[in-house]
Design a protein around this motif. Sequence first.
Motif, PDB file in Angstrom:
ATOM      1  N   GLU A 103       0.840  -1.197   0.000  1.00  0.00           N
ATOM      2  CA  GLU A 103       0.000   0.000   0.000  1.00  0.00           C
ATOM      3  C   GLU A 103       0.876   1.249   0.000  1.00  0.00           C
ATOM      4  O   GLU A 103       2.069   1.190   0.286  1.00  0.00           O
ATOM      5  N   SER A 104       0.275   2.382  -0.312  1.00  0.00           N
ATOM      6  CA  SER A 104       1.009   3.643  -0.353  1.00  0.00           C
ATOM      7  C   SER A 104       1.501   4.033   1.037  1.00  0.00           C
ATOM      8  O   SER A 104       0.816   3.813   2.035  1.00  0.00           O
ATOM      9  N   ARG A 125      -3.985   4.327  -6.406  1.00  0.00           N
ATOM     10  CA  ARG A 125      -4.824   5.464  -6.037  1.00  0.00           C
ATOM     11  C   ARG A 125      -6.033   4.979  -5.271  1.00  0.00           C
ATOM     12  O   ARG A 125      -6.784   4.138  -5.750  1.00  0.00           O
ATOM     13  N   ILE A 126      -6.209   5.510  -4.051  1.00  0.00           N
ATOM     14  CA  ILE A 126      -7.337   5.077  -3.227  1.00  0.00           C
ATOM     15  C   ILE A 126      -8.225   6.237  -2.798  1.00  0.00           C
ATOM     16  O   ILE A 126      -9.269   6.017  -2.189  1.00  0.00           O
ATOM     17  N   GLY A 201     -14.801   4.416   2.448  1.00  0.00           N
ATOM     18  CA  GLY A 201     -13.937   3.326   2.013  1.00  0.00           C
ATOM     19  C   GLY A 201     -12.472   3.522   2.296  1.00  0.00           C
ATOM     20  O   GLY A 201     -11.675   2.602   2.086  1.00  0.00           O
ATOM     21  N   LEU A 202     -12.074   4.702   2.778  1.00  0.00           N
ATOM     22  CA  LEU A 202     -10.656   4.979   3.027  1.00  0.00           C
ATOM     23  C   LEU A 202     -10.282   4.626   4.467  1.00  0.00           C
ATOM     24  O   LEU A 202     -10.879   5.129   5.421  1.00  0.00           O
ATOM     25  N   LEU A 203      -9.282   3.752   4.615  1.00  0.00           N
ATOM     26  CA  LEU A 203      -8.740   3.387   5.917  1.00  0.00           C
ATOM     27  C   LEU A 203      -7.279   3.813   5.970  1.00  0.00           C
ATOM     28  O   LEU A 203      -6.548   3.679   4.985  1.00  0.00           O
ATOM     29  N   SER A 204      -6.846   4.296   7.125  1.00  0.00           N
ATOM     30  CA  SER A 204      -5.447   4.687   7.247  1.00  0.00           C
ATOM     31  C   SER A 204      -4.958   4.529   8.671  1.00  0.00           C
ATOM     32  O   SER A 204      -5.732   4.598   9.628  1.00  0.00           O
ATOM     33  N   THR A 224      -5.177   2.410   2.878  1.00  0.00           N
ATOM     34  CA  THR A 224      -5.750   1.333   2.075  1.00  0.00           C
ATOM     35  C   THR A 224      -7.249   1.576   1.948  1.00  0.00           C
ATOM     36  O   THR A 224      -7.753   2.646   2.315  1.00  0.00           O
ATOM     37  N   SER A 225      -7.962   0.603   1.427  1.00  0.00           N
ATOM     38  CA  SER A 225      -9.409   0.732   1.285  1.00  0.00           C
ATOM     39  C   SER A 225     -10.112  -0.367   2.069  1.00  0.00           C
ATOM     40  O   SER A 225      -9.525  -1.412   2.373  1.00  0.00           O
ATOM     41  N   SER A 226     -11.381  -0.135   2.369  1.00  0.00           N
ATOM     42  CA  SER A 226     -12.157  -1.113   3.118  1.00  0.00           C
ATOM     43  C   SER A 226     -12.386  -2.377   2.310  1.00  0.00           C
ATOM     44  O   SER A 226     -12.713  -3.426   2.870  1.00  0.00           O
ATOM     45  N   GLY A 227     -12.174  -2.308   0.995  1.00  0.00           N
ATOM     46  CA  GLY A 227     -12.312  -3.496   0.169  1.00  0.00           C
ATOM     47  C   GLY A 227     -11.113  -4.421   0.242  1.00  0.00           C
ATOM     48  O   GLY A 227     -11.201  -5.587  -0.156  1.00  0.00           O
ATOM     49  N   ARG A 228      -9.985  -3.904   0.734  1.00  0.00           N
ATOM     50  CA  ARG A 228      -8.776  -4.721   0.799  1.00  0.00           C
ATOM     51  C   ARG A 228      -8.314  -5.008   2.228  1.00  0.00           C
ATOM     52  O   ARG A 228      -7.445  -5.861   2.427  1.00  0.00           O
TER      53      ARG A 228
END
Length: 273
Positions: A103-104, A125-126, A201-204, A224-228
């Motif tokens: 992840e970034s 890109r998230i 959807g944005l997690l950090s 990252t995103s909530s989908g991953r």
Amino acid sequence: MTTEGNPRDLIQSLERGFAVLLAFDAERPNPTLAELAAATQLSRPAVRRILLTLQHLGYVHGEGGRWTLTPRVLSIGQHYSASHGMIEIAQPHLLRLAEQTGESASLAALDGTEVVYVARVPVRRIMSINVSIGTRVPAHSTSMGRVLLGWAPDEVVDHVIAAGLTAHTEHTVTDPDEFRRRLRDVRSLGYSVVAEELEKGLLSAAVPVRDSSGAVVAALASSTSSGRSTVEQLRADVVPLLIKAADRISTDFGHRQSVTSGPNVRKGHEGFF
């Protein structure tokens, strides 16, 4: 924005010049003089003189009644990077962190009510915005901002709250008392995890980076995103990697003690930090 010293010591023309420069943005990439005057609340004659001065210095270009920034403005950011050794020091650690997490990885500093990305290794890109060095995001609704505010003086936190805890999603913490509690928890835990407070959807997750005096001068983050991923996975898998990377950056920057003492990476507790 805060100032120190006697206001009479400030150079108003310089302040106005920066106001005009900062008025160029995504919404006004090539504004007219009138648009710049409206954006800065300066008179048209004053804006005209500033633009002509900036054009003489090579920072703006005017044609057909519209103005644009020139590539020379990028040198200002280059001077910042060159004068801040932490950015150069942090870069290999950001690369390693991005490789470990997939992840970034980002390094950010606090500027008023916002955090500014000062170094970054993008993986995908998230966010809805294109994040790059210099991108600014609200401090109150990001893990980086929570970390930086968690160790900031009370007056800095008061300023952020007074400016307004804007709700970007239904998950954004907007209550001042709850926000202060979250900051206390961040300081106690030694890290911050924020879920969908800036964007859906944005997690950090973020941890503090310290200088040789032990002061928190930056935040190291992974997004990252909530989908991953999930909040629990961030705490269990990513936060320990962040802490190790921040320890290395801080040590390279002259800090001789661990950034945290046995971080309490709790799972399933109430609220996100």
